[in-house]
Design a protein around this motif. Structure first.
Motif, mmCIF file in Angstrom:
data_model
loop_
_atom_site.group_PDB
_atom_site.id
_atom_site.type_symbol
_atom_site.label_atom_id
_atom_site.label_comp_id
_atom_site.label_asym_id
_atom_site.label_seq_id
_atom_site.Cartn_x
_atom_site.Cartn_y
_atom_site.Cartn_z
ATOM 1 N N SER A 100 0.832 -1.207 0.000
ATOM 2 C CA SER A 100 0.000 0.000 0.000
ATOM 3 C C SER A 100 0.861 1.249 0.000
ATOM 4 N N VAL A 122 0.807 4.175 -3.010
ATOM 5 C CA VAL A 122 0.549 5.603 -2.780
ATOM 6 C C VAL A 122 1.727 6.439 -3.278
ATOM 7 N N GLU A 133 1.478 6.521 -7.147
ATOM 8 C CA GLU A 133 0.332 7.229 -7.727
ATOM 9 C C GLU A 133 0.259 8.687 -7.296
ATOM 10 N N GLN A 135 -1.444 9.926 -4.937
ATOM 11 C CA GLN A 135 -2.714 10.225 -4.284
ATOM 12 C C GLN A 135 -3.350 8.919 -3.825
ATOM 13 N N PHE A 136 -4.220 9.032 -2.820
ATOM 14 C CA PHE A 136 -4.813 7.840 -2.230
ATOM 15 C C PHE A 136 -5.892 7.220 -3.120
ATOM 16 N N ALA A 182 -4.311 5.081 -5.869
ATOM 17 C CA ALA A 182 -3.633 3.950 -5.235
ATOM 18 C C ALA A 182 -4.647 2.923 -4.740
ATOM 19 N N GLN A 206 -10.781 3.708 -0.199
ATOM 20 C CA GLN A 206 -9.824 4.746 0.198
ATOM 21 C C GLN A 206 -9.654 4.813 1.709
ATOM 22 N N SER A 218 -6.061 4.396 3.636
ATOM 23 C CA SER A 218 -5.571 5.437 4.549
ATOM 24 C C SER A 218 -5.246 4.845 5.918
ATOM 25 N N ILE A 253 -1.864 3.022 5.848
ATOM 26 C CA ILE A 253 -0.717 3.933 5.865
ATOM 27 C C ILE A 253 -0.535 4.518 7.269
ATOM 28 N N ARG A 259 1.018 15.431 3.281
ATOM 29 C CA ARG A 259 -0.300 15.456 2.652
ATOM 30 C C ARG A 259 -0.766 16.891 2.434
ATOM 31 N N ASN A 286 -2.764 16.435 -3.231
ATOM 32 C CA ASN A 286 -1.934 15.242 -3.450
ATOM 33 C C ASN A 286 -1.114 14.951 -2.205
#
Length: 317
Positions: free
Chosen positions: A10, A14, A17, A19-20, A23, A31, A35, A38, A52, A56
């Motif tokens: 994961s 992220v 990509e 962004q979440f 990903a 999502q 999150s 992470i 964050r 992005n």
């Protein structure tokens, strides 16, 4: 919490990509679930991996360092998984096989040809060894499988799968008094000096045991390591030989084979492996072809005797 594979993948997704949302789509996760993974990883490591913003996410300095290491870890892991899957599917791999000389010459060529045709990506490494050395080679893990006579009962760590019996025959010079008989008893043969293999070979041990059980004295005139040398000495009438059928050459010149009458003198041969250990897919496939091929040896007849009964089927030396 910990460094689970899912959390590490994961993190990489992220980072890739940026962004979440993308990903999460790539990983097939929601999502919020991504999150949470992470956050758990950052809590376990004790550092923020991303900076964050509303639009992005960017890797932090700690995240940049961690990403470089984790990419290598995951690449090594994926490579190891792919390698094992290839071996399981017999697309690659290595199998090490030890065999006694007579089995190596009589059985292995056809087995190697068939195995290479079916599994061209798998390498086979062959060791031609005497029976005693084969046992230590198996025990040490140098060979995955072996083709040899039945090991002694003291070799408890070695498993044995019988494949065939290999009857012994007498060999005399063409002008020997027994030559015209077609067969002779063990007692008649050992009245003459015997040319045989050196001590601690399966041939010598089988012969000595047969003589002991029959109450016969075994007078060894010459003890050698090579079967063809034994045959040459017999041809010169320097003694008689008592050898397994499968150790004999396809053509015999100046010597006459004799079937042994009375109680059979023979040895059992087969597949050996370390007891209690699972073999690799490659070794299992090789063993299967050995079993398929072993039956063909049962039809082998004594050289020069078309009416001889079928020989046991496999041998070793």
């Amino acid at each position: 919490m910990g460094l689970s594979l899912a959390r590490l993948r994961s993190f990489v997704a992220v980072a890739d990509e940026g962004q979440f949302r993308r990903a999460a789509e790539r990983l097939g996760l929601s999502q919020p679930a991504l999150s949470a993974q992470i956050r758990e990883l950052e809590a376990y490591l004790g550092v923020a991996l991303f900076s964050r913003t509303t639009r992005n996410v960017r890797l932090s300095a700690a995240g940049e360092l961690f990403l470089a290491r984790i990419r290598k870890v995951l690449a090594d892991l994926d490579g190891a998984v792919l390698e094992l899957r290839d071996q399981a599917c017999l697309r690659s791999g290595l199998v090490s096989v030890a065999a006694t000389p007579s089995l190596a010459s009589r059985l292995l060529p056809g087995v190697l040809l068939a195995f290479g045709s079916r599994h061209p990506g798998v390498r086979v490494r062959v060791f031609e060894l005497d029976a005693r050395v084969i046992l230590s080679s198996l025990a040490a893990g140098e060979a995955d499988l072996a083709l040899a006579p039945r090991p002694p009962r003291t070799a408890v760590e070695i498993g044995f799968e019988p494949l065939a019996r290999d009857p012994f025959v007498g060999l005399v010079a063409a002008g020997h008094p027994l030559a015209g008989r077609g067969e002779a008893s063990l007692a008649e043969l050992v009245r003459h000096p015997v040319v045989t293999t050196v001590e601690e070979t399966s041939i010598r041990e089988t012969l000595a045991r047969a003589c002991l059980e029959a109450g016969l004295a075994l007078e060894v005139a010459h003890a050698l390591t090579q079967h063809h040398t034994i045959v040459e000495l017999v041809a010169l009438d320097l003694g008689v030989a008592i050898l397994p059928t499968l150790s004999l050459p396809d053509r015999l010149e100046r010597v006459t084979p004799l079937r042994i009458s009375g109680p059979p003198v023979e040895r059992e041969v087969g597949l050996l492996r370390r007891r209690g250990e699972a073999v690799s897919a490659a070794a299992a496939a090789f063993a299967a072809i050995v079993r398929e091929s072993a039956g063909a040896l049962a039809a082998r007849r004594l050289p020069g005797q078309a009416d001889a009964p079928a020989a046991g089927a496999e041998a070793g030396s």
